[in-house]
Enzyme design. Sequence first.
Site, PDB file in Angstrom:
ATOM      1  N   CYS A  83    -105.580 -30.048  33.441  1.00  0.00           N
ATOM      2  CA  CYS A  83    -106.071 -28.768  32.920  1.00  0.00           C
ATOM      3  C   CYS A  83    -106.969 -28.073  33.947  1.00  0.00           C
ATOM      4  CB  CYS A  83    -106.826 -29.009  31.615  1.00  0.00           C
ATOM      5  SG  CYS A  83    -107.728 -27.581  31.001  1.00  0.00           S
ATOM      6  N   CYS A 129    -110.280 -26.683  32.601  1.00  0.00           N
ATOM      7  CA  CYS A 129    -111.250 -27.764  32.367  1.00  0.00           C
ATOM      8  C   CYS A 129    -112.076 -28.027  33.618  1.00  0.00           C
ATOM      9  CB  CYS A 129    -110.542 -29.044  31.951  1.00  0.00           C
ATOM     10  SG  CYS A 129    -109.641 -28.945  30.386  1.00  0.00           S
TER      11      CYS A 129
END
Length: 311
Positions: A63, A66
Site C-alpha cells: 500500500c 500507507c
Amino acid sequence: MAIVDPHSGAPLTPEPDTSSQSSAQADIPDEQLIIDVDRNSIQQVLEFSMQVPVLLDCWAPWCQPCKTLTPVLEKLAREYRGTFLLAKLNIDDNQDIAAQLGVRSVPDVKLISQGGLVDQFQGALPEKEIREWLGRYFPAPEEAPASPEEQAAEALSAGDTETAGALYEQLIQQYPQHYAYQVELARVRVAEGHHDAARQLLDDLPPEERDAPPARGVRASIEFTEEAPSREEIAALEGRDDSEARFKRALRQVADGDYESGLEGLLELLKHDRAYGDDAARKTLLRVFDALGADHPLTVAYRRKLFTLLY
C-alpha cells in the site's frame, strides 16, 4: 495515567503527579508509544484501551498511501507522548483480524477506547487534517510544531515564495489526490508573477476541482493581477479621491489578496458613483464574490451590504 505494556500488562512508567507529568511523558521511549500487533497481541491491545486510547493503524506492505501515512502517525504519537498508543497491524499477515475489524481497504485508522470503536478514517489524510481529527478527542500537545501546510501558508504570507513553493510541491508528491495543494501552489506561482504556470496547475485539475471556489479564486486573482494597476501607479494616485483612483486602489487590493479592503472600496465607490465605468464597481463586486465562493464570510457579508445599498 501510567503507561503499561500491552503485551504483559506490566507498568512501564510510574503514575505521574501533575507537577511532573510533562517531564515524565517526555521520557517515554518510542517502543512504549508505537508497537506492532498481530493475532497474538490484538486482544491485549484492546484490553489496554481500557486505560489509554489506542490508535490502530491497519496497513499493508504493498500500500503506497500507507507508506505516506504511517510516518505521520508515528510522528504524532511521539508528539502526544502517551496520550494514545499507536498500534500497527499488517493486514496481509493478519487477514482474520482485519476481517473481524471490518477493514476493507487500507490505510484504515481506528481510534479505540474502553474496548470499543470511537472513530475511524480511511486513506492517507494530510497531517493537518489528522491533527484536526485528533483534536476532537485529545488536547493538542504543548509546543506542537507547525504542520507543513501551516509552514507553507506562513512562508507565503511572509513573502517567502521559494519556501512555500517547495513545501507545496512536497505535499503534492505525498498526496497527489489532495488537489487543494495544487491550488495553493498555483497561488504561490501567482505571487511570483508566473501566471502561465499557475494557470497550468489549475487547468490540470479534475473538472469538479477546476470549477470549485478555491481554484476560481486563484484564477480570479490572476485576472485581477493582470488588470490591476502597478504599485507605482497606485503610489502616483496618492492624494486623489476621485472615482478612478478609488476603483484602481480597490483592484490592487483585490489583486494582492486584501479582499476585505477591496470590497469595501468597491462598495464605497458604488455608493458615490454607481455610473463609473459602466457600473464597474458592482460588476467587480460580483466577480470577487464568485472568486471567493458563495459561502465565504466576506461574500455573505458584502452581498448583504450590496443588496441593502441597491434595494
